[in-house]
Design an enzyme around this catalytic site. Structure first.
Site, mmCIF file in Angstrom:
data_model
loop_
_atom_site.group_PDB
_atom_site.id
_atom_site.type_symbol
_atom_site.label_atom_id
_atom_site.label_comp_id
_atom_site.label_asym_id
_atom_site.label_seq_id
_atom_site.Cartn_x
_atom_site.Cartn_y
_atom_site.Cartn_z
ATOM 1 N N GLU A 87 -0.188 -3.045 0.853
ATOM 2 C CA GLU A 87 -1.066 -3.803 -0.031
ATOM 3 C C GLU A 87 -2.457 -3.915 0.576
ATOM 4 O O GLU A 87 -3.456 -3.486 -0.010
ATOM 5 C CB GLU A 87 -0.457 -5.178 -0.244
ATOM 6 C CG GLU A 87 -1.334 -6.207 -0.930
ATOM 7 C CD GLU A 87 -0.720 -7.583 -0.789
ATOM 8 O OE1 GLU A 87 -0.208 -8.083 -1.802
ATOM 9 O OE2 GLU A 87 -0.743 -8.153 0.336
ATOM 10 N N ASP A 313 1.815 -12.965 -6.488
ATOM 11 C CA ASP A 313 1.564 -11.660 -7.094
ATOM 12 C C ASP A 313 0.850 -11.809 -8.432
ATOM 13 O O ASP A 313 -0.067 -11.045 -8.754
ATOM 14 C CB ASP A 313 2.870 -10.894 -7.299
ATOM 15 C CG ASP A 313 3.320 -10.136 -6.071
ATOM 16 O OD1 ASP A 313 2.809 -10.428 -4.964
ATOM 17 O OD2 ASP A 313 4.185 -9.250 -6.198
#
Length: 452
Positions: A87, A313
């Site tokens: 990420e 998220d």
């Protein structure tokens, strides 16, 4: 008539300038980007200085999350979790290419390729989602959003710097694109991310994009390939692949973009604009299976699934939809409606007090549903969510949008009273939001040879 004309002009002047012309075409067609800060009255010099300050906070300041290794490598670390993640590494690549920071980009890519990317075996081409900062892998499995960003950032690097400056960026992107195509494999014992659930026996299929729905998976193998994460959906990235990957799959990537936009309509609550962290491919709530050995719940009771809540998220979804609106605008009418819906929800919670986790119906989660971070299990007014809701102002026409932008501009990224501080996730989302709102998150088209 003269009085009516004066009244009309006064009414026009009372409407914010940014509300006058909703976008009908995106930057793929127009090559134009809005600086919403300037449109809302901020001085260009102040915007430039602020953007530089926020970039330096992430890459060069005392609370930086970017660290160089030797003469040629570097990594982005999730400081509070003591690791480097696909990420953050892929976000770092995207930010570096947007700012023209070739040295940072090349360092991050070399570290990612050396320590994270599988060079052979059943996961060839994929990236281990988490590594210790010395490069030791915490998990072998991939988290699909990393590959999504790696591919797009590499294509942009190829477009910006060419492929003859030490790294063949286009070839690296094409290699990943080839490896993420469906292929058969025999599972091996799993651990870490994607390793939950019972071990499946016999040949299985591995794929980043679900072949039936054309939607990105949560993980490309194991149980995680049976569902998706709404924050992994950035349709405009597929359009980048279709235009410049040169991998012979343009029709597939354009179809993926269209399917991803359809999916976002289904997974977002139309009253609140909120979505769960994970969900089924049809947009419905995530249903966790009951694996062998799990205790049977008493009849008539139900364990609430925190994965169906809006939390960490999920913060990325407003900004991802904003990006698709800015670049493509293929779903502009719905996106504008979405932007105002989610801003209306958070505005009603208090623009300076809304918290960072909710159920999708807008109610607060119970304590056992709250996802902990950095050793704390607590609802906060997090700057990461302040940032992404501000970025959504790019889609909005209502007056509230300026208040969200002002809130981001004035927010201080400092530790909370209890000591919690997230330089990594909050810092990266804050930087992305400033890039959006200043018109500096752009489609990088192929440059003339030798040009920057």
């Amino acid at each position: 008539m003269r009085n009516l004309m004066i009244l009309f002009l006064l009414l026009m002047l009372s409407i914010p300038a940014w509300a006058l012309k909703p976008w009908k075409k995106g930057a793929f067609e127009t090559n134009k980007y809005r600086n919403l800060f300037v449109e809302m009255g901020y001085r260009q010099a102040d915007v430039d200085a602020k953007l530089k300050e926020v970039f330096n906070d992430v890459f060069r300041g005392p609370n930086k999350v970017y660290f160089e290794v030797g003469d040629s490598m570097g990594y982005v670390s999730d400081i509070k979790n003591h690791d480097a993640r696909t990420e953050g590494m892929s976000y770092g690549l995207m930010i570096a290419v947007q700012f023209g920071e070739k040295d940072i980009f090349d360092r991050l890519w070399r570290w990612s390729k050396r320590y994270m990317q599988h060079q052979d075996g059943i996961r060839k081409g994929y990236f281990a989602w988490s590594c210790k900062t010395d490069g030791t892998r915490n998990s072998e499995g991939a988290a699909s959003d990393g590959e999504l960003y790696f591919i797009t950032a590499l294509i942009f690097a190829s477009n910006r710097w060419g492929d003859e400056t030490g790294i063949n960026y286009k070839a690296e992107a094409q290699h990943i694109l080839d490896c993420i195509q469906p292929r058969e494999y025999t599972p091996e014992p799993r651990r870490g991310f994607g390793g939950f659930g019972p071990q499946q026996n016999g040949p299985q299929m591995m794929y980043l994009i679900d072949p039936e729905t054309k939607l990105i998976t949560f993980t490309p193998d194991g149980f995680g390939q049976r569902f998706t994460d709404p924050s992994y959906h950035i349709p405009a990235f597929y359009e980048v692949w279709a235009r410049w990957a040169d991998d012979g799959r343009a029709d597939l990537w354009n179809e993926c973009a269209a399917k991803s936009r359809e999916f976002l309509h289904k997974c977002i609550n139309p009253q609140t604009g909120l979505n769960g962290d994970q969900c089924q491919f049809d947009g419905s709530e995530m249903q966790m299976p009951r694996f062998p050995g799990m205790p049977q719940r008493p009849q008539g009771t139900q364990r609430r699934n925190g994965n169906n809540n809006f939390r960490y998220d999920s913060w990325r979804v407003p900004m991802n939809i904003t990006l698709d609106y800015e670049w493509s605008c293929a779903d502009g009418k719905w996106q504008r409606q979405y932007g105002e819906t989610i801003q209306n929800f958070f505005y009603a919670q208090g623009i300076d007090t809304f918290v960072d986790q909710y159920r999708v119906d807008g109610t607060l989660p119970e304590d056992n549903e709250i996802l902990q971070a950095g050793g704390f299990r607590k609802l906060r007014h997090s700057i990461g969510l302040v940032a992404t809701t501000a970025a959504a102002s790019m889609m909005c026409s209502h007056n509230k949008s300026k208040e969200f932008v002002d809130a981001l501009w004035n927010a201080k990224h400092v530790p909370f009273e209890d000591g919690y501080f997230d330089a990594y996730y909050d810092g990266l989302l804050r930087l992305f939001a400033f890039m959006h709102l200043s018109g500096n998150y752009r489609i990088i088209t192929p440059q003339r040879q030798g040009a920057e």
